[in-house]
Scaffold this motif. Structure first.
Motif, PDB file in Angstrom:
ATOM      1  N   ALA A 159       0.835  -1.212   0.000  1.00  0.00           N
ATOM      2  CA  ALA A 159       0.000   0.000   0.000  1.00  0.00           C
ATOM      3  C   ALA A 159       0.861   1.251   0.000  1.00  0.00           C
ATOM      4  O   ALA A 159       0.559   2.221  -0.710  1.00  0.00           O
ATOM      5  N   GLU A 160       1.936   1.223   0.749  1.00  0.00           N
ATOM      6  CA  GLU A 160       2.795   2.412   0.802  1.00  0.00           C
ATOM      7  C   GLU A 160       3.456   2.679  -0.544  1.00  0.00           C
ATOM      8  O   GLU A 160       3.579   3.837  -0.971  1.00  0.00           O
ATOM      9  N   VAL A 212       2.297   1.759  -3.559  1.00  0.00           N
ATOM     10  CA  VAL A 212       1.260   2.217  -4.485  1.00  0.00           C
ATOM     11  C   VAL A 212       0.878   3.658  -4.177  1.00  0.00           C
ATOM     12  O   VAL A 212       0.725   4.486  -5.094  1.00  0.00           O
ATOM     13  N   ALA A 213       0.754   3.958  -2.905  1.00  0.00           N
ATOM     14  CA  ALA A 213       0.427   5.328  -2.506  1.00  0.00           C
ATOM     15  C   ALA A 213       1.496   6.291  -3.009  1.00  0.00           C
ATOM     16  O   ALA A 213       1.188   7.351  -3.564  1.00  0.00           O
ATOM     17  N   ALA A 221      -1.164   6.021   2.183  1.00  0.00           N
ATOM     18  CA  ALA A 221      -1.282   4.560   2.276  1.00  0.00           C
ATOM     19  C   ALA A 221      -2.618   4.155   2.889  1.00  0.00           C
ATOM     20  O   ALA A 221      -3.007   2.995   2.840  1.00  0.00           O
ATOM     21  N   PRO A 227      -4.669   2.331  -2.595  1.00  0.00           N
ATOM     22  CA  PRO A 227      -3.511   1.597  -2.072  1.00  0.00           C
ATOM     23  C   PRO A 227      -3.904   0.427  -1.174  1.00  0.00           C
ATOM     24  O   PRO A 227      -3.325  -0.670  -1.280  1.00  0.00           O
TER      25      PRO A 227
END
Lengths: 204, 204
Positions: free
Chosen positions: B147-148, B150-151, B158, B163
């Motif tokens: 997630a981080e 993608v964010a 995130a 994300p």
DNA sequence: CGCAGTTACGGCACCAAGTGCAACAAATAT
DNA sequence: ATATTTGTTGCACTTGGTGCCGTAACTGCG
């Protein structure tokens, strides 16, 4: 401290069934348990405390729920039956992923009045480590329903890769939508579910 | 995943560090524990039995592992650091979902020789209810790394929906690939991961 | 060598979740 | 009344896990 709000648990209204009447029911236990969880937190509330507050023996509580972790889940298992029915009633000209999406929306549909309580329950389930852990076992059955439907539509087995992936992915979208829903007051759950799907399709 | 580093655990080779030497190490405990799990099953193996077989006190075992459930996870947490580094080293002209996919492939890369043991470990982790439950807590950290990343690529937080969804979906693909891998001898893990992604893109 | 400081081990008491069992209570049916 | 059925309850026991504290083993220094 005896809380017996349910009016006819012990009613003497005629019963064809023999044997001693149940001393309580799941609804009453849940009410008491949620109150204690809200007051002291889940981990800090012992099973003994719940049993005492309900007015039953600890041993009896474990007859109503197989474990402390199962108490907050309520009618989840019953909802799975409905989920399956909804999917099977979906016309076959609806694309598979959309059929699943509609079913997820339906599964998570809430009456306006039920929202605050559902929020409280989901917050408990999604933020308590012991309950997060327990959730896997609950979700496995949910994923299975999705996987079986997808498998049926594609003529595959529910154990094949795509149906399983679809189950996991649907669950993932639902959970991230729920997390978002708990974080921010403003968005509605259906909107978030739609956004999760739309976002994912763009992402891939 | 290294399984036999020790050999000089209690060696008298010069140590600048004061204090009593550790009586064992994680690798030795894991070896013994896996043997017992294979023999009797996970639930049937008590912590006392493991401690006794290793030759340490029960209390000491809980210094090495915070819980019985943590024993089979080995170097998972250390792998997360590598996962993060791999992602950050990925060129920015690679589409986000592909960058994530490559990182997942890398994270699950195995040397030929390590496959049988990894299979055993994953079978234990994915088929034992108590370990399935515990896995959520482990996977949360894994999802967070995804997630981080993608964010970061999208200029989001995130905690935003996309994300988070990406984290869940990546995990879902990996897990369904693993389940498939355990079911059938013939397919390789990278192939299954590729198939999961390809299947999902077609599905959506 | 003896002693201080440091690090790890290990025993003990204790808590909470969960289970098996057998006695007991309350209801119906005859 | 009494047999039958169903549900409750207390009790003993197992297991995972924690806090506390004394002790063992090791290094370094006077």
């Amino acid at each position: 401290m005896k809380l017996l709000p349910s009016g006819l648990v012990n009613s003497r209204s005629r019963q064809m069934t023999p044997g001693r009447r149940p001393a309580t029911d799941h609804a009453a236990i849940e009410r008491v348990a949620f109150r204690l969880f809200a007051e002291r937190g889940f981990e800090e509330t012992t099973v003994d405390a719940i049993a005492e507050a309900v007015g039953i023996a600890r041993r009896t509580l474990f007859r109503y729920y197989p474990s402390k972790n199962d108490i907050p889940w309520g009618q989840f298992d019953a909802g799975l039956v409905h989920l399956r029915e909804f999917l099977e009633a979906t016309p076959l000209d609806v694309p598979v992923y959309q059929a699943v999406h509609r079913a997820v929306l339906d599964f998570n549909h809430l009456d306006e009045a039920a929202i605050p309580q559902h929020r409280q329950r989901m917050r408990l389930l999604l933020t308590t480590p012991a309950l997060q852990a327990h959730s896997v076992l609950k979700y496995a059955a949910w994923r299975r329903v999705i996987a079986e439907y997808v498998a049926g539509r594609y003529g595959l087995s529910a154990n094949d890769l795509l149906p399983r992936t679809a189950g996991y992915v649907s669950l993932g979208m639902a959970l991230s939508a729920y997390e978002q829903w708990l974080d921010s007051e403003d968005a509605s759950l259906p909107q978030l579910l739609d956004s999760a799907l739309a976002g994912l399709r763009r992402y891939l």
